[in-house]
Enzyme design. Structure first.
Site, mmCIF file in Angstrom:
data_model
loop_
_atom_site.group_PDB
_atom_site.id
_atom_site.type_symbol
_atom_site.label_atom_id
_atom_site.label_comp_id
_atom_site.label_asym_id
_atom_site.label_seq_id
_atom_site.Cartn_x
_atom_site.Cartn_y
_atom_site.Cartn_z
ATOM 1 N N SER A 160 0.826 -1.201 0.000
ATOM 2 C CA SER A 160 0.000 0.000 0.000
ATOM 3 C C SER A 160 0.869 1.263 0.000
ATOM 4 O O SER A 160 1.651 1.461 -0.922
ATOM 5 C CB SER A 160 -0.970 -0.037 1.183
ATOM 6 O OG SER A 160 -1.953 0.963 1.081
ATOM 7 N N ASP A 267 -10.052 -4.057 -5.237
ATOM 8 C CA ASP A 267 -9.391 -2.868 -4.692
ATOM 9 C C ASP A 267 -9.740 -1.672 -5.568
ATOM 10 O O ASP A 267 -9.545 -1.709 -6.786
ATOM 11 C CB ASP A 267 -7.876 -3.115 -4.678
ATOM 12 C CG ASP A 267 -7.072 -1.977 -4.072
ATOM 13 O OD1 ASP A 267 -7.657 -0.936 -3.721
ATOM 14 O OD2 ASP A 267 -5.840 -2.128 -3.978
ATOM 15 N N HIS A 296 -8.082 -4.670 -0.889
ATOM 16 C CA HIS A 296 -6.805 -4.002 -0.654
ATOM 17 C C HIS A 296 -6.105 -4.586 0.578
ATOM 18 O O HIS A 296 -6.641 -4.568 1.679
ATOM 19 C CB HIS A 296 -7.034 -2.503 -0.454
ATOM 20 C CG HIS A 296 -5.777 -1.690 -0.408
ATOM 21 N ND1 HIS A 296 -5.119 -1.290 -1.554
ATOM 22 C CD2 HIS A 296 -5.053 -1.192 0.622
ATOM 23 C CE1 HIS A 296 -4.052 -0.574 -1.224
ATOM 24 N NE2 HIS A 296 -3.979 -0.515 0.099
#
Length: 325
Positions: A160, A267, A296
């Protein structure tokens, strides 16, 4: 929320206070390192301070199996955690467990970096800390590194916001190859990269309110982490823009780094991640995509998904070594 606090957006992960501090509404459990050989974890781990002033450091993971049956020097993965640049740490339990399994499954030493968070320390502070960690590793006398690591077989990896950080550290490192010796980066692994932009993508609109990472939270975290006054078209947020992009891609192509981009169809950032991978391809940077079902950061929650990801990373690293040879 009191009148003297201001939200970054609806349902924000934190609010800013007038004195410059912030109140975080999302907390994550933390786990201590496990340096004891008798622990039931698949890897030993310990914390080391890098910068006392900035309160930054690393958590190092050493796979136990390689201590029982030595296999020579191990690959090094420098890992940057996620959290939108405003949440989590190297000691967050999700991150700790993920790095334990990453080290054990890949038979690699993992150095998980604890960097400064926004909004107290806006970007590029995290990039500065990420780069400082490389220089610390390069010159470190820590026996877990000097005795176990093959410094010529190093990968940058992040999840991320950590993937965003890994990419920007790679950009800087491409200008400092000589200064980083004997550390040699062979590739960059971008796991569910946190990137953005002003114009909405189809996935952002379709999945705006799906899961923990909503579009409003993305916007809030960018508002809190980008330099004051910067928009989401800033290169920190949107890496496919910026006047120096061609030079960056030329350097990455010249040094021969391969890039792995991973993503999930559930996501809301998937369109941007695929666009980033397409940009790498168009610029001649060798890259590989690994896509699957899920949301995600799913591999931090789902052990089976994590194992599937680790198998792909192991194959990427193995082929990369063959490719380099």
């Amino acid at each position: 929320m009191s009148d003297d606090q201001s939200p970054a957006s609806d349902n924000p992960p934190l609010v800013l206070n007038p004195d410059g501090s912030c109140t975080r509404f999302i907390s994550f459990p933390c786990s201590p390192p496990t340096p004891d050989h008798d622990s039931d974890t698949p890897a030993l781990s310990k914390d080391v301070t890098i910068n006392d002033t900035n309160k930054t450091g690393v958590r190092i993971y050493l796979p136990k199996e390689t201590l029982i049956t030595p296999v020579g020097k191990l690959p090094l993965i420098i890992y940057y955690h996620g959290g939108g640049f405003v949440l989590m740490s190297a000691s967050s339990t999700q991150v700790h467990n993920f790095c334990n399994q990453l080290a054990a499954h890949l038979h690699a030493v993992v150095v998980s970096v604890d960097y400064r968070l926004a909004p107290e320390h806006r970007l590029p502070a995290a990039y500065d800390d990420g780069m400082e960690a490389l220089h610390w590793i390069q010159s470190s006398k820590d026996p877990w590194l000097t005795e176990s690591v093959d410094f010529s077989n190093c990968y940058l990896m992040g999840t991320s916001a950590g993937a965003n950080l890994a990419y920007h550290v790679a950009v800087r490192a491409s200008l400092q190859l000589h200064d980083l010796e004997p550390l040699k980066i062979k590739g960059v692994i971008l796991h569910h990269m946190f990137i953005g932009g002003v114009e909405r993508t189809g996935a952002e609109i379709r999945l705006a309110d799906a899961g923990m990472l909503t579009l409003s939270r993305c916007d809030a975290m960018w508002d809190l982490s980008l330099p004051v006054g910067a928009s989401r078209e800033h290169e920190y947020c949107n890496p496919v823009v910026g006047g120096g992009l061609d030079d960056v891609m030329s350097r990455m192509k010249e040094v021969g780094w391969r890039v792995m981009v991973t993503g999930c169809y559930g996501d809301l950032l998937i369109d941007r991640q695929l666009g980033f991978a397409k940009m790498l391809e168009l610029k001649g940077v060798e890259n590989e995509c690994f896509l699957g079902e899920g949301y995600h950061g799913i591999e931090l929650d789902d052990e089976l998904k994590a194992k599937e990801l680790f198998d792909v990373i192991l194959n990427f690293m193995t082929l990369n070594n063959v490719h380099k040879d």
